[in-house]
Design a protein around this motif. Sequence first.
Motif, PDB file in Angstrom:
ATOM      1  N   LEU A 160       0.812  -1.207   0.000  1.00  0.00           N
ATOM      2  CA  LEU A 160       0.000   0.000   0.000  1.00  0.00           C
ATOM      3  C   LEU A 160       0.852   1.266   0.000  1.00  0.00           C
ATOM      4  O   LEU A 160       1.890   1.334   0.666  1.00  0.00           O
ATOM      5  N   ARG A 161       0.351   2.278  -0.726  1.00  0.00           N
ATOM      6  CA  ARG A 161       1.048   3.555  -0.846  1.00  0.00           C
ATOM      7  C   ARG A 161       0.057   4.699  -0.674  1.00  0.00           C
ATOM      8  O   ARG A 161      -1.171   4.515  -0.753  1.00  0.00           O
ATOM      9  N   ASP A 162       0.588   5.877  -0.457  1.00  0.00           N
ATOM     10  CA  ASP A 162      -0.225   7.081  -0.332  1.00  0.00           C
ATOM     11  C   ASP A 162      -1.128   7.245  -1.550  1.00  0.00           C
ATOM     12  O   ASP A 162      -0.668   7.131  -2.695  1.00  0.00           O
ATOM     13  N   GLY A 163      -2.412   7.478  -1.305  1.00  0.00           N
ATOM     14  CA  GLY A 163      -3.363   7.691  -2.387  1.00  0.00           C
ATOM     15  C   GLY A 163      -4.070   6.450  -2.886  1.00  0.00           C
ATOM     16  O   GLY A 163      -5.038   6.559  -3.648  1.00  0.00           O
ATOM     17  N   ASP A 164      -3.627   5.263  -2.470  1.00  0.00           N
ATOM     18  CA  ASP A 164      -4.294   4.037  -2.887  1.00  0.00           C
ATOM     19  C   ASP A 164      -5.729   4.002  -2.363  1.00  0.00           C
ATOM     20  O   ASP A 164      -6.006   4.451  -1.248  1.00  0.00           O
ATOM     21  N   VAL A 165      -6.627   3.453  -3.168  1.00  0.00           N
ATOM     22  CA  VAL A 165      -8.024   3.286  -2.761  1.00  0.00           C
ATOM     23  C   VAL A 165      -8.362   1.803  -2.759  1.00  0.00           C
ATOM     24  O   VAL A 165      -8.163   1.108  -3.763  1.00  0.00           O
ATOM     25  N   MET A 166      -8.875   1.331  -1.619  1.00  0.00           N
ATOM     26  CA  MET A 166      -9.276  -0.068  -1.483  1.00  0.00           C
ATOM     27  C   MET A 166     -10.798  -0.169  -1.464  1.00  0.00           C
ATOM     28  O   MET A 166     -11.455   0.503  -0.670  1.00  0.00           O
ATOM     29  N   ASP A 167     -11.340  -0.982  -2.350  1.00  0.00           N
ATOM     30  CA  ASP A 167     -12.765  -1.296  -2.369  1.00  0.00           C
ATOM     31  C   ASP A 167     -12.916  -2.758  -1.962  1.00  0.00           C
ATOM     32  O   ASP A 167     -12.404  -3.650  -2.647  1.00  0.00           O
ATOM     33  N   ALA A 168     -13.603  -2.990  -0.855  1.00  0.00           N
ATOM     34  CA  ALA A 168     -13.742  -4.341  -0.314  1.00  0.00           C
ATOM     35  C   ALA A 168     -15.213  -4.705  -0.206  1.00  0.00           C
ATOM     36  O   ALA A 168     -16.024  -3.888   0.235  1.00  0.00           O
ATOM     37  N   SER A 169     -15.564  -5.919  -0.588  1.00  0.00           N
ATOM     38  CA  SER A 169     -16.960  -6.359  -0.508  1.00  0.00           C
ATOM     39  C   SER A 169     -17.018  -7.839  -0.147  1.00  0.00           C
ATOM     40  O   SER A 169     -16.094  -8.607  -0.433  1.00  0.00           O
ATOM     41  N   ILE A 170     -18.130  -8.207   0.504  1.00  0.00           N
ATOM     42  CA  ILE A 170     -18.415  -9.601   0.819  1.00  0.00           C
ATOM     43  C   ILE A 170     -19.883  -9.841   0.505  1.00  0.00           C
ATOM     44  O   ILE A 170     -20.743  -8.999   0.808  1.00  0.00           O
ATOM     45  N   THR A 171     -20.175 -10.973  -0.091  1.00  0.00           N
ATOM     46  CA  THR A 171     -21.536 -11.313  -0.484  1.00  0.00           C
ATOM     47  C   THR A 171     -22.541 -11.056   0.640  1.00  0.00           C
ATOM     48  O   THR A 171     -22.386 -11.549   1.757  1.00  0.00           O
ATOM     49  N   GLY A 172     -23.560 -10.253   0.350  1.00  0.00           N
ATOM     50  CA  GLY A 172     -24.641 -10.022   1.303  1.00  0.00           C
ATOM     51  C   GLY A 172     -24.352  -9.009   2.384  1.00  0.00           C
ATOM     52  O   GLY A 172     -25.250  -8.644   3.147  1.00  0.00           O
ATOM     53  N   LEU A 173     -23.097  -8.521   2.463  1.00  0.00           N
ATOM     54  CA  LEU A 173     -22.723  -7.614   3.557  1.00  0.00           C
ATOM     55  C   LEU A 173     -22.446  -6.196   3.094  1.00  0.00           C
ATOM     56  O   LEU A 173     -22.188  -5.322   3.925  1.00  0.00           O
ATOM     57  N   GLY A 174     -22.492  -5.953   1.791  1.00  0.00           N
ATOM     58  CA  GLY A 174     -22.228  -4.615   1.293  1.00  0.00           C
ATOM     59  C   GLY A 174     -20.772  -4.427   0.923  1.00  0.00           C
ATOM     60  O   GLY A 174     -20.064  -5.388   0.588  1.00  0.00           O
ATOM     61  N   SER A 175     -20.295  -3.190   1.004  1.00  0.00           N
ATOM     62  CA  SER A 175     -18.929  -2.899   0.599  1.00  0.00           C
ATOM     63  C   SER A 175     -18.405  -1.689   1.361  1.00  0.00           C
ATOM     64  O   SER A 175     -19.172  -0.890   1.895  1.00  0.00           O
ATOM     65  N   GLN A 176     -17.098  -1.567   1.401  1.00  0.00           N
ATOM     66  CA  GLN A 176     -16.449  -0.417   2.015  1.00  0.00           C
ATOM     67  C   GLN A 176     -15.408   0.148   1.047  1.00  0.00           C
ATOM     68  O   GLN A 176     -14.896  -0.567   0.185  1.00  0.00           O
ATOM     69  N   ARG A 177     -15.122   1.427   1.205  1.00  0.00           N
ATOM     70  CA  ARG A 177     -14.095   2.074   0.379  1.00  0.00           C
ATOM     71  C   ARG A 177     -13.236   2.941   1.282  1.00  0.00           C
ATOM     72  O   ARG A 177     -13.747   3.805   1.992  1.00  0.00           O
ATOM     73  N   THR A 178     -11.943   2.703   1.265  1.00  0.00           N
ATOM     74  CA  THR A 178     -11.024   3.474   2.095  1.00  0.00           C
ATOM     75  C   THR A 178      -9.841   3.942   1.257  1.00  0.00           C
ATOM     76  O   THR A 178      -9.381   3.240   0.359  1.00  0.00           O
ATOM     77  N   ARG A 179      -9.354   5.127   1.587  1.00  0.00           N
ATOM     78  CA  ARG A 179      -8.211   5.713   0.879  1.00  0.00           C
ATOM     79  C   ARG A 179      -7.024   5.777   1.826  1.00  0.00           C
ATOM     80  O   ARG A 179      -7.161   6.155   2.991  1.00  0.00           O
ATOM     81  N   CYS A 180      -5.860   5.416   1.321  1.00  0.00           N
ATOM     82  CA  CYS A 180      -4.652   5.426   2.125  1.00  0.00           C
ATOM     83  C   CYS A 180      -3.992   6.802   2.101  1.00  0.00           C
ATOM     84  O   CYS A 180      -3.867   7.420   1.037  1.00  0.00           O
ATOM     85  N   VAL A 181      -3.594   7.257   3.267  1.00  0.00           N
ATOM     86  CA  VAL A 181      -2.911   8.544   3.394  1.00  0.00           C
ATOM     87  C   VAL A 181      -1.622   8.307   4.179  1.00  0.00           C
ATOM     88  O   VAL A 181      -1.654   7.821   5.310  1.00  0.00           O
ATOM     89  N   ALA A 182      -0.498   8.638   3.573  1.00  0.00           N
ATOM     90  CA  ALA A 182       0.785   8.430   4.236  1.00  0.00           C
ATOM     91  C   ALA A 182       0.996   9.488   5.310  1.00  0.00           C
ATOM     92  O   ALA A 182       0.692  10.661   5.116  1.00  0.00           O
ATOM     93  N   GLU A 183       1.508   9.066   6.458  1.00  0.00           N
ATOM     94  CA  GLU A 183       1.825   9.977   7.531  1.00  0.00           C
ATOM     95  C   GLU A 183       2.996  10.876   7.137  1.00  0.00           C
ATOM     96  O   GLU A 183       3.998  10.403   6.589  1.00  0.00           O
ATOM     97  N   GLY A 184       2.864  12.149   7.419  1.00  0.00           N
ATOM     98  CA  GLY A 184       3.935  13.093   7.091  1.00  0.00           C
ATOM     99  C   GLY A 184       5.059  13.014   8.098  1.00  0.00           C
ATOM    100  O   GLY A 184       4.990  12.285   9.098  1.00  0.00           O
ATOM    101  N   PRO A 185       6.129  13.780   7.864  1.00  0.00           N
ATOM    102  CA  PRO A 185       7.268  13.787   8.798  1.00  0.00           C
ATOM    103  C   PRO A 185       6.830  14.249  10.188  1.00  0.00           C
ATOM    104  O   PRO A 185       5.952  15.091  10.329  1.00  0.00           O
ATOM    105  N   ARG A 186       7.436  13.637  11.203  1.00  0.00           N
ATOM    106  CA  ARG A 186       7.099  13.985  12.578  1.00  0.00           C
ATOM    107  C   ARG A 186       8.307  14.610  13.238  1.00  0.00           C
ATOM    108  O   ARG A 186       9.440  14.249  12.952  1.00  0.00           O
TER     109      ARG A 186
END
Length: 333
Positions: A307-333
């Motif tokens: 996974l990298r900054d900006g990646d979008v994950m679409d996940a689904s399971i039969t009968g349970l719907g779906s989720q969509r999440t976007r990856c954001v890289a942590e900046g310098p601390r």
Amino acid sequence: MSVKPEAASALFAGPFALATLSASAGPAFPALVTPDARVLDLRPALGGTGLTVRGILDDWDAVAPRLAAVAEDGAAARRPLAEFRVHAPVEPRQVFQSGANYRRHVIDLHVAHRAPGDERPEAERRAEAAEIMDRRAAEDLPYVFIGLPSALTGPYDDVLLPAWAKQPDWELELAAVIGRPAHRVPVAEALDHVAGYTIANDLTDRATVFRRDMPQIGTDWLRSKNAPGFTPLGPWIVPADSIADPNGLRLTLRLNGETMQDESTKDMIFDVARMVSHASQTARLLPGDLVLTGSPAGNGMHWGRLLRDGDVMDASITGLGSQRTRCVAEGPR
């Protein structure tokens, strides 16, 4: 963020699901969601401004029939789901996570995590992994460890990739939600303790799974799996009565539109009942607790693409719907 209804005619199987929602201003509340993307606030119907989904699950046997009646009541005022933010559907007391539970996935990991100096051909190492899986199944030895509720986040929230996580990976999983306390329950009775099912994406930093400084102590699940937001959950809990066979569901994860995981729960070495029963032999499972049942083949280690900054994950399971999440890289601390 708010969520727009899916294009499909129904969001999930069955007449209703449980969700935790909030409006633009105001606290989160337990909601009944219908397949046509309408929402009913359950606080007035069930009584109590402090009511939560976990509170509903605490009294699941009594409340479930009332929820079914509410879902059938067309007179109750309902609002569009798109008006609300969707949170993780429940705040569990405990999270039980399953490792090495999909046959093809375990074989892939066995090959990918080759020990230093192991120069055997891939076919030989795959055969070794298959033999190990057969032995585990015969000896009835699931692998369960503990996760942190603080790692949970909503199904449409951004996922922060910590700067220290060098190999963050996805792991789509079916999660069983406990609705009745379970302690030392036999396999034949285990599903009686499951209120419903939801979707979990159990992210893992592969670089920190094993303690290289002390290989004798093995895996480090705290570091590799429990960063805040590393477990997107939901969008809702679909009652078990609406899922005909939890061991015949399709799990699909797409990364930036490309299919990475696409497998049936039939590939599980230990099915849902065996996982719940096994966890209960040691721990007392409580209403609202999650039992994650492992992830199928097709993770980033398999594809050689993490996974990298900006990646979008679409996940689904039969009968349970779906989720969509976007990856954001942590900046310098």
